[in-house]
Design a protein around this motif. Structure first.
Motif, PDB file in Angstrom:
ATOM      1  N   ALA A  49     -49.483 -20.197  16.197  1.00 60.41           N
ATOM      2  CA  ALA A  49     -48.493 -19.857  17.217  1.00 60.41           C
ATOM      3  C   ALA A  49     -49.058 -18.683  17.999  1.00 60.41           C
ATOM      4  O   ALA A  49     -49.376 -17.645  17.428  1.00 60.41           O
ATOM      5  CB  ALA A  49     -47.154 -19.518  16.591  1.00 60.41           C
ATOM      6  N   ALA A  87     -46.525 -22.623  23.654  1.00 66.28           N
ATOM      7  CA  ALA A  87     -47.346 -23.775  24.012  1.00 66.28           C
ATOM      8  C   ALA A  87     -46.589 -25.053  23.706  1.00 66.28           C
ATOM      9  O   ALA A  87     -46.933 -25.799  22.808  1.00 66.28           O
ATOM     10  CB  ALA A  87     -48.667 -23.722  23.250  1.00 66.28           C
ATOM     11  N   VAL A  88     -45.530 -25.281  24.458  1.00 60.27           N
ATOM     12  CA  VAL A  88     -44.716 -26.470  24.265  1.00 60.27           C
ATOM     13  C   VAL A  88     -44.503 -27.143  25.620  1.00 60.27           C
ATOM     14  O   VAL A  88     -44.617 -26.505  26.657  1.00 60.27           O
ATOM     15  CB  VAL A  88     -43.345 -26.117  23.633  1.00 60.27           C
ATOM     16  CG1 VAL A  88     -43.496 -25.896  22.142  1.00 60.27           C
ATOM     17  CG2 VAL A  88     -42.739 -24.884  24.274  1.00 60.27           C
ATOM     18  N   ASP A  89     -44.225 -28.456  25.568  1.00 54.43           N
ATOM     19  CA  ASP A  89     -44.063 -29.211  26.806  1.00 54.43           C
ATOM     20  C   ASP A  89     -42.653 -29.042  27.359  1.00 54.43           C
ATOM     21  O   ASP A  89     -41.677 -29.397  26.700  1.00 54.43           O
ATOM     22  CB  ASP A  89     -44.343 -30.694  26.555  1.00 54.43           C
ATOM     23  CG  ASP A  89     -45.819 -30.981  26.479  1.00 54.43           C
ATOM     24  OD1 ASP A  89     -46.566 -30.407  27.294  1.00 54.43           O
ATOM     25  OD2 ASP A  89     -46.228 -31.775  25.615  1.00 54.43           O
ATOM     26  N   GLU A 119     -41.156 -30.622  29.773  1.00 55.44           N
ATOM     27  CA  GLU A 119     -40.433 -31.845  30.155  1.00 55.44           C
ATOM     28  C   GLU A 119     -39.913 -32.609  28.942  1.00 55.44           C
ATOM     29  O   GLU A 119     -39.113 -33.519  29.081  1.00 55.44           O
ATOM     30  CB  GLU A 119     -41.320 -32.789  30.972  1.00 55.44           C
ATOM     31  CG  GLU A 119     -41.782 -32.230  32.296  1.00 55.44           C
ATOM     32  CD  GLU A 119     -43.075 -31.458  32.155  1.00 55.44           C
ATOM     33  OE1 GLU A 119     -43.499 -31.187  31.006  1.00 55.44           O
ATOM     34  OE2 GLU A 119     -43.669 -31.111  33.189  1.00 55.44           O
ATOM     35  N   LEU A 120     -40.421 -32.256  27.761  1.00 56.59           N
ATOM     36  CA  LEU A 120     -39.969 -32.955  26.565  1.00 56.59           C
ATOM     37  C   LEU A 120     -38.858 -32.151  25.901  1.00 56.59           C
ATOM     38  O   LEU A 120     -38.718 -30.953  26.144  1.00 56.59           O
ATOM     39  CB  LEU A 120     -41.129 -33.132  25.583  1.00 56.59           C
ATOM     40  CG  LEU A 120     -42.363 -33.870  26.102  1.00 56.59           C
ATOM     41  CD1 LEU A 120     -43.365 -34.069  24.984  1.00 56.59           C
ATOM     42  CD2 LEU A 120     -42.000 -35.207  26.714  1.00 56.59           C
ATOM     43  N   GLU A 131     -38.734 -33.824  20.518  1.00 61.15           N
ATOM     44  CA  GLU A 131     -39.917 -34.615  20.865  1.00 61.15           C
ATOM     45  C   GLU A 131     -41.202 -33.799  20.697  1.00 61.15           C
ATOM     46  O   GLU A 131     -42.220 -34.301  20.218  1.00 61.15           O
ATOM     47  CB  GLU A 131     -39.812 -35.109  22.316  1.00 61.15           C
ATOM     48  CG  GLU A 131     -38.818 -36.231  22.485  1.00 61.15           C
ATOM     49  CD  GLU A 131     -38.471 -36.512  23.946  1.00 61.15           C
ATOM     50  OE1 GLU A 131     -37.922 -37.574  24.219  1.00 61.15           O
ATOM     51  OE2 GLU A 131     -38.760 -35.649  24.806  1.00 61.15           O
ATOM     52  N   MET A 157     -44.066 -34.893  17.995  1.00 55.49           N
ATOM     53  CA  MET A 157     -45.438 -35.149  18.429  1.00 55.49           C
ATOM     54  C   MET A 157     -46.425 -34.338  17.591  1.00 55.49           C
ATOM     55  O   MET A 157     -47.424 -34.865  17.112  1.00 55.49           O
ATOM     56  CB  MET A 157     -45.605 -34.801  19.909  1.00 55.49           C
ATOM     57  CG  MET A 157     -47.024 -35.057  20.369  1.00 55.49           C
ATOM     58  SD  MET A 157     -47.377 -34.387  21.997  1.00 55.49           S
ATOM     59  CE  MET A 157     -47.581 -32.659  21.642  1.00 55.49           C
ATOM     60  N   VAL A 158     -46.108 -33.058  17.401  1.00 55.23           N
ATOM     61  CA  VAL A 158     -47.021 -32.226  16.616  1.00 55.23           C
ATOM     62  C   VAL A 158     -47.126 -32.761  15.185  1.00 55.23           C
ATOM     63  O   VAL A 158     -48.209 -32.856  14.614  1.00 55.23           O
ATOM     64  CB  VAL A 158     -46.570 -30.751  16.626  1.00 55.23           C
ATOM     65  CG1 VAL A 158     -47.370 -29.932  15.638  1.00 55.23           C
ATOM     66  CG2 VAL A 158     -46.715 -30.169  18.027  1.00 55.23           C
ATOM     67  N   ARG A 167     -34.155 -30.754  27.139  1.00 52.68           N
ATOM     68  CA  ARG A 167     -35.526 -30.458  27.550  1.00 52.68           C
ATOM     69  C   ARG A 167     -35.835 -28.982  27.357  1.00 52.68           C
ATOM     70  O   ARG A 167     -34.989 -28.127  27.606  1.00 52.68           O
ATOM     71  CB  ARG A 167     -35.714 -30.805  29.018  1.00 52.68           C
ATOM     72  CG  ARG A 167     -35.714 -32.285  29.214  1.00 52.68           C
ATOM     73  CD  ARG A 167     -36.092 -32.612  30.626  1.00 52.68           C
ATOM     74  NE  ARG A 167     -35.626 -33.954  30.910  1.00 52.68           N
ATOM     75  CZ  ARG A 167     -35.797 -34.556  32.061  1.00 52.68           C
ATOM     76  NH1 ARG A 167     -36.399 -33.910  33.050  1.00 52.68           N
ATOM     77  NH2 ARG A 167     -35.366 -35.772  32.236  1.00 52.68           N
ATOM     78  N   ASP A 214     -42.036 -22.856  19.542  1.00 54.24           N
ATOM     79  CA  ASP A 214     -43.492 -22.791  19.392  1.00 54.24           C
ATOM     80  C   ASP A 214     -43.854 -22.495  17.937  1.00 54.24           C
ATOM     81  O   ASP A 214     -44.737 -23.128  17.360  1.00 54.24           O
ATOM     82  CB  ASP A 214     -44.022 -21.693  20.321  1.00 54.24           C
ATOM     83  CG  ASP A 214     -45.539 -21.611  20.298  1.00 54.24           C
ATOM     84  OD1 ASP A 214     -46.176 -22.656  20.514  1.00 54.24           O
ATOM     85  OD2 ASP A 214     -46.065 -20.518  20.069  1.00 54.24           O
ATOM     86  N   ALA A 222     -43.160 -25.445  15.849  1.00 48.19           N
ATOM     87  CA  ALA A 222     -44.208 -26.453  15.981  1.00 48.19           C
ATOM     88  C   ALA A 222     -45.357 -26.153  15.020  1.00 48.19           C
ATOM     89  O   ALA A 222     -45.921 -27.056  14.408  1.00 48.19           O
ATOM     90  CB  ALA A 222     -44.712 -26.507  17.422  1.00 48.19           C
ATOM     91  N   SER A 223     -45.671 -24.873  14.863  1.00 47.40           N
ATOM     92  CA  SER A 223     -46.793 -24.538  13.997  1.00 47.40           C
ATOM     93  C   SER A 223     -46.470 -24.787  12.528  1.00 47.40           C
ATOM     94  O   SER A 223     -47.365 -24.872  11.707  1.00 47.40           O
ATOM     95  CB  SER A 223     -47.213 -23.080  14.214  1.00 47.40           C
ATOM     96  OG  SER A 223     -46.232 -22.215  13.690  1.00 47.40           O
TER      97      SER A 223
END
Lengths: 279, 328
Positions: free
Chosen positions: B89, B94-96, B98-99, B103, B107-108, B139, B152, B155-156
């Protein structure tokens, strides 16, 4: 030394990692699966920018109208009507513009930090580019369908059998796919979205205009004409003309175009992957 | 310096790392080991080389010299198992955009090579843990800055990597989000994860990490527990406040010889306080006796351990707030 094996043993079985010469690699299946996940991500992102989609369709349509109704009357294409001459050219130009998006999108991911995240995940570096180019290819299928319909509406009348029209369509898609990789390489090398945008136009405009896309090359002065006649854009445009309206004969330009595309792919895929690794 | 025994189990081993960006040397021979299951705080000012260290460990940057290993895997020679073992992190979310949050995490998870159902299940778990369940299907573009950073970090963790690299995880967070992040790091520590977190905040390193590594100009300049580092400064600080601040200078003269070698006794006119670095264990009693004998009335007298800021000052000769090169 460490607990590597404790973490590895259960992991390796489902990770797609294979060991070769003491190093870990990903199986081809794993690379493709990751590419698929990333292509899905990209398509989803694109679909959620409706204004972006509309503009990416509107721009080529404006080009069609400009050339068909403004320049068209002044350009002599001999026995072929200008609209029949123009549409293969403008479809190829649209494909190349569509490919520019690949590089631009990658620079955006670079500056948002998403690329850092992706590069720190246990995936092949090439998977990110495979996914991205595949997603852009899907978008280009739709763009080309729209362009074909617009062409028919303004008077484009293909004369050749359906299988040839299909072959022309596939050739243009292959062309856009190869140029996506070139655009990826440029984007990853310049890194900055604004620079990528202007860099894109620097190579794309000469390539599309110094070609047979809009005017016959016979009117161009010597050196320009020499460039134009060996330009892969010209070869693809001539092949598409041959395959759709029967002139010039499609065989030779198709073969030459395919050789060009294969060569470009062989050069730019490794270049783009290397640039991604370093970015 | 912290000493290591050979049988100690190290999740991260870094030896003599040198990284240069053109003419700038970001790491100048950095060595570091992190025992498995510990939280280590890498502390240093902007430009000290914290982010560069994280980028090397995350396989994003090849060092010019030296080696770095994560769970025994060399980051340059064999990066894939390293990437499977780490969660990163960074300083930016560092995430999208639009998603949706869900999501992004799914994805990760998929890219950590989890089967689809498993990725979905873990994304749900992590969203819950980070208090993002309500926003999960919105979103990310609609999230607040703090939520994006939480996502973020989430996600990690989605791939449950045993080693976490958190680069200035609290920079730019509001106090509440920072508190939440601290709780999460505590949980990670309790669950046996190895965590390397970088920070510019001494207080934060002290609060979260079992061990603190101080880096400056691309190398480790101190390494130990917060208590060890403080002890290394060698002096405590005696703070004296008088009822009449006007006589502070007189008090300074009386207490002058209590000060540790080479340190000055300067009254602070703003706080009305004398701060004296002392090494005598009986400094407090002695000061009180002398001031009393001179008829000066003491309001408060307090012996304190040095703050980590003092530690940094004594190690580097400058405080952490020195404006430095852009961190990279």
């Amino acid at each position: 030394m460490s607990t590597a094996t404790a973490h590895d043993a259960p992991a390796t079985a489902r990770t797609g990692l294979v060991t070769r010469n003491g190093r870990h690699r990903l199986s081809a299946g794993a690379v493709l699966t990751d590419g698929g996940v990333l292509a899905a991500r990209q398509l989803r992102k694109t679909l959620r920018r409706p204004t972006y989609i509309i503009f990416s369709f509107v721009q080529p349509v404006i080009f069609v109208l400009l050339f068909r109704y403004i320049f068209g009357g002044a350009i002599d294409t001999g026995a072929t009507s200008y609209v029949n001459f123009l549409m293969p050219g403008i479809i190829v130009q649209t494909a190349i513009f569509g490919a520019l998006v690949t590089g631009l999108g990658l620079t955006e991911d670079l500056s948002s930090g998403v690329v850092d995240r992706l590069r720190s995940l246990p995936i092949a570096r090439s998977a990110v580019l495979i996914g991205r180019t595949a997603a852009d290819l899907v978008v280009n299928v739709f763009t080309l369908l729209v362009m074909t319909v617009v062409g028919l509406l303004v008077g484009f009348r293909p004369t050749q059998p359906a299988w040839q029209l299909g072959a022309a369509f596939l050739l243009v898609l292959a062309f856009s796919y190869v140029f996506s990789w070139i655009s990826a390489w440029i984007g990853l090398s310049v890194r900055n979205p604004e620079t990528a945008q202007s860099a894109g136009f620097i190579w794309v405009f000469p390539l599309t205009f110094a070609s047979s896309a809009f005017v016959p090359t016979s009117t161009m002065p010597g050196p320009v004409r020499a460039f134009a006649e060996h330009n892969p854009v010209t070869l693809v445009v001539n092949a598409v003309r041959g395959l759709t309206i029967g002139a010039p004969p499609p065989g030779r330009p198709t073969v030459q175009a395919l050789i060009w595309l294969a060569g470009l792919l062989l050069i730019f895929v490794p270049l783009a992957v290397r640039a991604f690794r370093r970015a | 310096m912290h000493t290591y025994t050979d049988h100690e189990d190290h999740a991260v081993e870094v030896e003599d790392l040198v990284v240069t960006y053109g003419k700038v040397t970001a790491l100048t021979g950095l060595s570091l080991r992190i025992a498995s299951g510990t939280v280590i705080g890498v502390l240093g000012p902007n430009g000290a080389g914290k982010t560069t260290l994280v980028r090397v460990l995350a396989t994003l940057l090849r060092p010019d010299r030296g080696t770095a290993r994560v769970l025994g895997h060399d980051v340059v020679r064999d990066p894939l198992p390293v990437r499977l073992a780490i969660g990163l992190a960074g300083q930016f979310a560092a995430v999208d955009q639009e998603l949706t949050g869900r999501e992004n995490l799914e994805m990760v998870g998929r890219l950590y090579r989890l089967p689809r159902a498993e990725a979905r299940r873990r994304a749900g778990e992590v969203l819950d843990r980070f208090d993002l369940t309500e926003a999960a299907d919105r979103r990310v573009g609609t999230y607040s800055g703090g939520m994006k950073r939480r996502l973020d970090l989430a996600a990690s963790l989605t791939g449950r990597p045993p080693v976490l690299l958190l680069d200035e995880p609290t920079t730019g967070l509001d106090p509440r989000s920072r508190q939440e992040l601290w709780t999460i790091v505590d949980e990670l520590r309790a669950s046996g994860s190895t965590v390397l977190l970088t920070t510019q905040y001494l207080e934060e390193a002290d609060r979260l990490a079992q061990r603190i590594v101080v880096i400056d100009d691309g190398a480790v300049i101190a390494d130990g527990t917060a208590a060890e580092l403080k002890a290394g400064v060698g002096t405590d600080i005696l703070r004296v406040r008088l009822n009449e601040p006007a006589v502070l200078t007189t008090a300074a003269t009386i207490l002058e010889d209590l000060a540790a070698d080479g340190t000055a006794v300067a009254p602070d006119p703003v706080t009305g306080e004398l701060a004296i670095r002392v090494s005598r264990p009986d400094a407090s009693a002695e000061a009180l006796r002398r001031l009393d004998g001179s008829g000066l009335r003491v309001a408060t007298i307090q012996l304190t351990q040095p703050s980590l800021d003092d530690v940094f000052l004594s190690l580097t000769g400058h405080t952490t707030s020195v404006p430095a090169k852009e961190s990279r």
